[in-house]
Design a protein around this motif. Structure first.
Motif, PDB file in Angstrom:
ATOM      1  N   HIS A  76       7.722  40.589  -4.352  1.00  0.00           N
ATOM      2  CA  HIS A  76       7.092  39.794  -5.412  1.00  0.00           C
ATOM      3  C   HIS A  76       8.035  39.626  -6.595  1.00  0.00           C
ATOM      4  N   HIS A 133       0.132  44.982   0.807  1.00  0.00           N
ATOM      5  CA  HIS A 133       0.417  44.245  -0.429  1.00  0.00           C
ATOM      6  C   HIS A 133       1.454  43.176  -0.136  1.00  0.00           C
ATOM      7  N   ASP A 155       3.803  48.609  -5.909  1.00  0.00           N
ATOM      8  CA  ASP A 155       2.455  48.081  -6.147  1.00  0.00           C
ATOM      9  C   ASP A 155       1.490  48.465  -5.031  1.00  0.00           C
ATOM     10  N   CYS A 156       1.761  49.569  -4.334  1.00  0.00           N
ATOM     11  CA  CYS A 156       0.908  49.972  -3.219  1.00  0.00           C
ATOM     12  C   CYS A 156      -0.126  51.026  -3.580  1.00  0.00           C
ATOM     13  N   GLY A 163      -2.912  48.692  -4.030  1.00  0.00           N
ATOM     14  CA  GLY A 163      -2.491  47.430  -4.630  1.00  0.00           C
ATOM     15  C   GLY A 163      -3.333  46.253  -4.172  1.00  0.00           C
ATOM     16  N   ASN A 164      -3.112  45.132  -4.806  1.00  0.00           N
ATOM     17  CA  ASN A 164      -3.857  43.908  -4.532  1.00  0.00           C
ATOM     18  C   ASN A 164      -3.555  43.389  -3.123  1.00  0.00           C
ATOM     19  N   THR A 165      -4.593  43.176  -2.347  1.00  0.00           N
ATOM     20  CA  THR A 165      -4.424  42.580  -1.016  1.00  0.00           C
ATOM     21  C   THR A 165      -5.107  41.217  -0.935  1.00  0.00           C
ATOM     22  N   HIS A 166      -5.414  40.629  -2.090  1.00  0.00           N
ATOM     23  CA  HIS A 166      -5.845  39.228  -2.211  1.00  0.00           C
ATOM     24  C   HIS A 166      -7.080  38.920  -1.360  1.00  0.00           C
ATOM     25  N   SER A 167      -8.028  39.858  -1.369  1.00  0.00           N
ATOM     26  CA  SER A 167      -9.311  39.680  -0.674  1.00  0.00           C
ATOM     27  C   SER A 167      -9.149  39.460   0.824  1.00  0.00           C
ATOM     28  N   PHE A 172      -6.080  44.749   3.426  1.00  0.00           N
ATOM     29  CA  PHE A 172      -6.593  45.933   2.743  1.00  0.00           C
ATOM     30  C   PHE A 172      -6.682  47.116   3.687  1.00  0.00           C
ATOM     31  N   TRP A 213     -12.896  53.825  -2.118  1.00  0.00           N
ATOM     32  CA  TRP A 213     -12.052  52.630  -2.022  1.00  0.00           C
ATOM     33  C   TRP A 213     -12.329  51.892  -0.718  1.00  0.00           C
ATOM     34  N   TRP A 218     -11.481  47.276  -1.811  1.00  0.00           N
ATOM     35  CA  TRP A 218     -10.317  46.899  -2.621  1.00  0.00           C
ATOM     36  C   TRP A 218      -9.775  48.113  -3.355  1.00  0.00           C
TER      37      TRP A 218
END
Length: 218
Positions: A76, A133, A155-156, A163-167, A172, A213, A218
């Protein structure tokens, strides 16, 4: 003063002094990324984890002793904005996860696989691939022979979750599975976690919340 890991953009770096390794944490803008300069006490060699932004701040943190390598935790853009400038100024070798390296515009000298060891002087850092991620995010583990492990998680893993897995449910499940198997299942509660943004935590602080979690997704 004792290390807290609490840093802000434009503020003073925080320094964690271990017997064999010195860890300097600094926050850089505009996305409040953490960058970490690791220094082997025995040899004076230095390694940067994530040349995120603000190369002037990073070079000031690195100082006059130079840099042997830069590890980019994932592809990223907010984690490599200063990479080209830092490499040009220092001649440092570049490292990134083999799956993410093509997404980083600065060439990766050493593609890193799960379980690879990166040497910093006499310090060993073990890479663990954590998928979700991004396809090739890596964490670095320093198993301090005089104390507990230290994990640089990009970012994990953060305080309060992965971290963010964008839904994306599959992403996830993959990330939580890798974090559980490769960090929580193999490292003790005392393991200090240095994330890509925000404050530090420990595995012991986060471990009781793994089921929560997984349930929330998420």
């Amino acid at each position: 003063m004792a290390y807290t890991g609490e840093v802000t953009v434009g503020g003073t770096p925080d320094v964690h002094e271990l017997r064999d390794l010195i860890i300097t944490k600094v926050a850089v803008g505009p996305m409040s990324n953490n960058a970490y300069v690791l220094r082997c006490r025995a040899t004076g060699e230095q390694l940067l984890i994530d040349a995120a932004a603000e190369p002037g701040i990073l070079m000031e943190t690195i100082g006059e002793d130079g840099l042997s390598g830069v590890v980019t935790t994932h592809q990223h853009g907010d984690h490599w904005q200063a990479l080209e400038a830092v490499v040009a100024a220092t001649g440092a070798r570049t490292y990134a996860g083999v799956e993410d390296a093509p997404g980083i515009p600065v060439p990766t000298d050493t593609p890193v696989h799960d379980g690879d060891v990166i040497m910093l002087g006499r310090i060993s850092l073990t890479a663990r691939r954590l998928v979700g991620h991004t396809p090739g995010s890596i964490a670095l583990i320093y198993d301090d022979p005089h104390g507990h492990p230290h994990a640089f998680t990009g970012d994990c893993l953060f305080p309060g979750g992965v971290g963010n897995t964008h839904s994306d449910p599959a992403a996830f499940a993959s990330l939580l599975g890798d974090v559980t198997a490769k960090l929580f299942a193999t490292l003790p509660d005392e393991t200090w976690v240095y994330p890509g943004h925000g404050n530090d935590t420990t595995l012991g602080t986060e471990r009781p919340h793994l089921a929560e979690w997984r349930e929330r997704g998420w």
